[in-house]
Design a protein around this motif. Structure first.
Motif, PDB file in Angstrom:
ATOM      1  N   ASN A  74       0.853  -1.186   0.000  1.00  0.00           N
ATOM      2  CA  ASN A  74       0.000   0.000   0.000  1.00  0.00           C
ATOM      3  C   ASN A  74       0.891   1.238   0.000  1.00  0.00           C
ATOM      4  O   ASN A  74       2.051   1.180   0.390  1.00  0.00           O
ATOM      5  CB  ASN A  74      -0.926   0.012   1.215  1.00  0.00           C
ATOM      6  CG  ASN A  74      -2.223   0.749   0.925  1.00  0.00           C
ATOM      7  OD1 ASN A  74      -2.274   1.597   0.018  1.00  0.00           O
ATOM      8  ND2 ASN A  74      -3.270   0.442   1.678  1.00  0.00           N
ATOM      9  N   THR A  75       0.334   2.366  -0.425  1.00  0.00           N
ATOM     10  CA  THR A  75       1.068   3.621  -0.502  1.00  0.00           C
ATOM     11  C   THR A  75       0.311   4.702   0.237  1.00  0.00           C
ATOM     12  O   THR A  75      -0.912   4.835   0.086  1.00  0.00           O
ATOM     13  CB  THR A  75       1.274   4.055  -1.970  1.00  0.00           C
ATOM     14  OG1 THR A  75       1.993   3.033  -2.667  1.00  0.00           O
ATOM     15  CG2 THR A  75       2.067   5.348  -2.048  1.00  0.00           C
ATOM     16  N   LYS A  77       0.661   8.965   1.878  1.00  0.00           N
ATOM     17  CA  LYS A  77       1.287  10.261   1.662  1.00  0.00           C
ATOM     18  C   LYS A  77       1.711  10.860   3.005  1.00  0.00           C
ATOM     19  O   LYS A  77       0.913  10.926   3.944  1.00  0.00           O
ATOM     20  CB  LYS A  77       0.318  11.220   0.968  1.00  0.00           C
ATOM     21  CG  LYS A  77       0.038  10.899  -0.497  1.00  0.00           C
ATOM     22  CD  LYS A  77       1.226  11.264  -1.387  1.00  0.00           C
ATOM     23  CE  LYS A  77       0.863  11.101  -2.856  1.00  0.00           C
ATOM     24  NZ  LYS A  77       1.967  11.496  -3.754  1.00  0.00           N
ATOM     25  N   PRO A  82       5.424  10.187  -1.143  1.00  0.00           N
ATOM     26  CA  PRO A  82       4.889   8.821  -1.112  1.00  0.00           C
ATOM     27  C   PRO A  82       5.683   7.892  -0.190  1.00  0.00           C
ATOM     28  O   PRO A  82       6.914   7.852  -0.222  1.00  0.00           O
ATOM     29  CB  PRO A  82       5.018   8.372  -2.567  1.00  0.00           C
ATOM     30  CG  PRO A  82       6.141   9.184  -3.130  1.00  0.00           C
ATOM     31  CD  PRO A  82       6.076  10.513  -2.425  1.00  0.00           C
ATOM     32  N   ASN A  84       5.784   3.898   0.599  1.00  0.00           N
ATOM     33  CA  ASN A  84       5.347   2.571   0.170  1.00  0.00           C
ATOM     34  C   ASN A  84       5.626   1.558   1.283  1.00  0.00           C
ATOM     35  O   ASN A  84       6.764   1.442   1.753  1.00  0.00           O
ATOM     36  CB  ASN A  84       6.081   2.145  -1.103  1.00  0.00           C
ATOM     37  CG  ASN A  84       5.822   3.081  -2.260  1.00  0.00           C
ATOM     38  OD1 ASN A  84       4.699   3.530  -2.470  1.00  0.00           O
ATOM     39  ND2 ASN A  84       6.861   3.390  -3.031  1.00  0.00           N
TER      40      ASN A  84
END
Length: 212
Positions: A74-75, A77, A82, A84
């Motif tokens: 999943n990513t 912010k 970003p 990861n």
């Protein structure tokens, strides 16, 4: 459908590995085998079967261990940057790890790996200089050791990479070249500086992309 076949050969041990990946509707189906399967007949002792949804999850079934390994990606912010995350768990071995990679900008990235059972923790810094040279120092807190890798793009098709692992004292050198006919070649050489004989290990790997 699109298939990709990868084969490698170890010149020192007369050993090889191979894998084939088939893309079917956005899901990758993969089968991987090691040298024992190739040279000793059609055995299943070294077979791994995988189902992958790129950027989402991977499920591996390791036949010799009868183990299932799950990976979820999943990513997020963080301040518009970003992050990861990859969560990995093996059922039979009961191993769980968490990987994270934070892109500070296009030239600076920080990544970390933590093993919940072993308590191991590695932190790596990735720096790209001039768009052609990449420097990757890595520190292992559990082993109190460090690794260093430096790679440089020679031209549009070739990359040279040198690496050193302080814990094993292994020095490595890789050369990878992509060709225009959907084929790439990788030649790797390594030597264990702790070994009295310091006998180098050489491996050649070739990758073909096949449309189906």
């Amino acid at each position: 459908m699109k298939a990709s076949f990868r084969g490698s050969y170890d010149a020192n041990n007369s050993d090889g590995t191979g894998s084939i990946v088939v893309n079917a509707g956005g899901v990758n189906l993969q089968a991987s085998v090691t040298g024992g399967t190739f040279f000793n007949g059609p055995l299943l002792n070294d077979l791994t079967l995988s189902v992958e949804s790129p950027g989402s999850f991977v499920v591996d079934y390791i036949v010799p261990k009868k183990d299932v390994r799950f990976q979820f990606m999943n990513t997020f912010k963080i301040n518009e940057k970003p992050l990861n995350l990859t969560y990995t768990h093996s059922v039979v071995e009961n191993q769980t790890s968490l990987d994270g990679k934070l892109a500070l900008n296009s030239n600076h990235k920080v990544s970390a790996n933590y093993g919940f059972k072993s308590g191991s923790c590695k932190v790596k810094y990735n720096y790209v200089h001039g768009g052609v040279t990449t420097i990757e120092p890595c520190y292992d807190f559990a082993e109190n050791s460090w690794d260093l890798a430096v790679s440089r793009r020679v031209d549009d098709d070739s990359v040279v990479r040198a690496s050193y692992q302080s814990s094993t004292r292994v020095l490595g050198l890789d050369l990878r070249r992509n060709s225009s006919n959907n084929r790439s070649i990788k030649v790797s050489a390594s030597v264990n500086l702790a070994d009295k004989e310091k006998k180098p290990t050489i491996k050649a790997e070739s990758i073909w992309d096949i449309e189906m």
